[in-house]
Design a protein around this motif. Structure first.
Motif, short mmCIF file in Angstrom:
data_model
loop_
_atom_site.label_atom_id
_atom_site.label_comp_id
_atom_site.label_asym_id
_atom_site.label_seq_id
_atom_site.Cartn_x
_atom_site.Cartn_y
_atom_site.Cartn_z
N LEU A 11 83.80 53.58 5.96
CA LEU A 11 82.80 53.35 4.91
C LEU A 11 83.10 54.20 3.67
O LEU A 11 83.08 53.70 2.55
CB LEU A 11 81.40 53.66 5.45
CG LEU A 11 80.22 53.58 4.47
CD1 LEU A 11 80.08 52.17 3.90
CD2 LEU A 11 78.92 53.97 5.18
N CYS A 12 83.37 55.50 3.86
CA CYS A 12 83.46 56.42 2.72
C CYS A 12 84.88 56.59 2.18
O CYS A 12 85.06 57.16 1.10
CB CYS A 12 82.91 57.79 3.11
SG CYS A 12 81.24 57.70 3.79
N GLY A 54 80.05 62.27 5.01
CA GLY A 54 79.35 61.41 4.06
C GLY A 54 78.29 60.53 4.71
O GLY A 54 77.22 60.34 4.16
N CYS A 55 78.60 59.99 5.90
CA CYS A 55 77.71 58.96 6.47
C CYS A 55 77.41 59.17 7.95
O CYS A 55 76.57 58.45 8.50
CB CYS A 55 78.33 57.58 6.28
SG CYS A 55 79.80 57.32 7.27
ZN LIG Z 1 81.64 58.01 6.06
#
Ligand SMILES: [Zn+2]
Length: 310
Positions: A11-12, A54-55
């Motif tokens: 994702l990041c 980050g996530c």
């Molecule tokens: Zn992430």
């Protein structure tokens, strides 16, 4: 000999920070086709697992490269025949919720569903065609069509399907994938390909393990979700973000209970192998093994829509 390569958060991206969650606990000889057979006895071997700062996605890093992963899955065997009915009963209620949101019942697609036994759901609910896309040659041999409009295509779910013809873009009414997203080398690529395959307004239905579930938090590294086969592991918040990133809207997530026999729950339980080998025959002798039990084992579903064209 399989080489390991570095990974980054799906994702990041490569710039996001990460911290080690669990050190690796396997030997090179673990990387063979037997390890990658669906529903084998869990033994809690895993690559180094890191958590994205980050996530919160937890992923294998470093891990074997995508080409090696693909060849291992092609050679893997399918050995969960006895659980098929129970898996069907566990995921049918999730599909019911997706079904309420579909506009058309054209093509019902399942990705990575082994022998394709979930296609029966599509046939029973009036979808015009049912298609299984799955890399295992053994699964293809064991495929039993759910009806005259059911087909099996052997392969990884990627762009080559559009280019070589077995799947048209914007042709799928409902796409489902159960306990599969955590096995693929690039979940974001997979979701983008699902998005491309869906017709405008089409629905994706996904079930996967939840790293934020009570069982995963209590068991920590002993949780069966931390496994050499699980490349990326999600929670409802970060997987919802990943679906949005891939272009989906109207994203809902909810916890999923599995309806399994006591035999299968014992098989999955995070117990030492020796103890398990003594419990399983006792369950069989007493007849308790067949007892069905619906439990929340730490899985969640996501249902999302490809935006309709305006
Ligand atoms: Zn992430």
């Amino acid at each position: 000999m399989t080489l390991l390569s570095p990974r980054h958060c799906t994702l990041c991206g490569p710039d996001a920070g990460k911290r080690v969650r669990f050190a690796p606990n396997f030997e090179a000889q673990d990387l063979n086709a037997a390890v990658f057979s669906a529903r084998r006895m869990p033994d809690r071997r895993h690559f180094q697992l890191v958590c994205c700062e980050g996530c919160g996605i937890i992923y294998s890093d470093p891990a074997c490269d995508p080409a090696a992963l693909a060849s291992l899955y092609q050679a893997s065997s399918v050995n969960y025949d006895r659980q098929e009915e129970q898996i069907f009963d566990s995921y049918a209620p999730v599909l019911d919720r997706g079904l309420r949101r579909v506009a058309k019942r054209g093509l019902f697609l399942e990705i990575g569903g082994g022998t394709g036994f979930m296609l029966r759901y599509g046939a029973q609910h009036g979808f015009a065609e049912q298609l299984e896309i799955e890399p295992s040659a053994d699964a293809e041999l064991k495929f039993r069509p759910a009806g005259p409009a059911a087909r099996f295509v052997r392969g990884m779910f990627d762009q080559t399907l559009f280019e070589q013809g077995p799947l048209r873009r914007s042709s799928v009414s409902l796409a489902c994938f159960f306990q599969m997203l955590d096995h693929v080398p690039s979940p974001v690529e997979l979701l983008r390909t699902v998005h491309e395959a869906l017709e405008p307004g089409g629905i994706a239905v996904c079930v996967t393990h939840d790293t934020s579930a009570f069982s995963a938090r209590v068991l920590g590294e002993r949780s069966p979700i931390y496994d050499i086969e699980h490349t990326y592991l999600f929670n409802p918040a970060n997987l919802s973000r990943l679906f949005a990133h891939a272009g989906f809207t109207e994203i809902e997530s909810f916890a999923v209970a599995n309806r399994y026999s006591l035999r299968y729950w014992a098989h999955l339980a995070p117990l030492p192998l020796g103890l398990k080998r003594s419990i399983l025959p006792a369950l069989e002798r007493t007849g308790l093994a067949r007892l069905p039990l619906r439990l929340n084992a730490g899985n969640f579903a996501i249902i999302a829509r490809k935006p309709p064209t305006l």
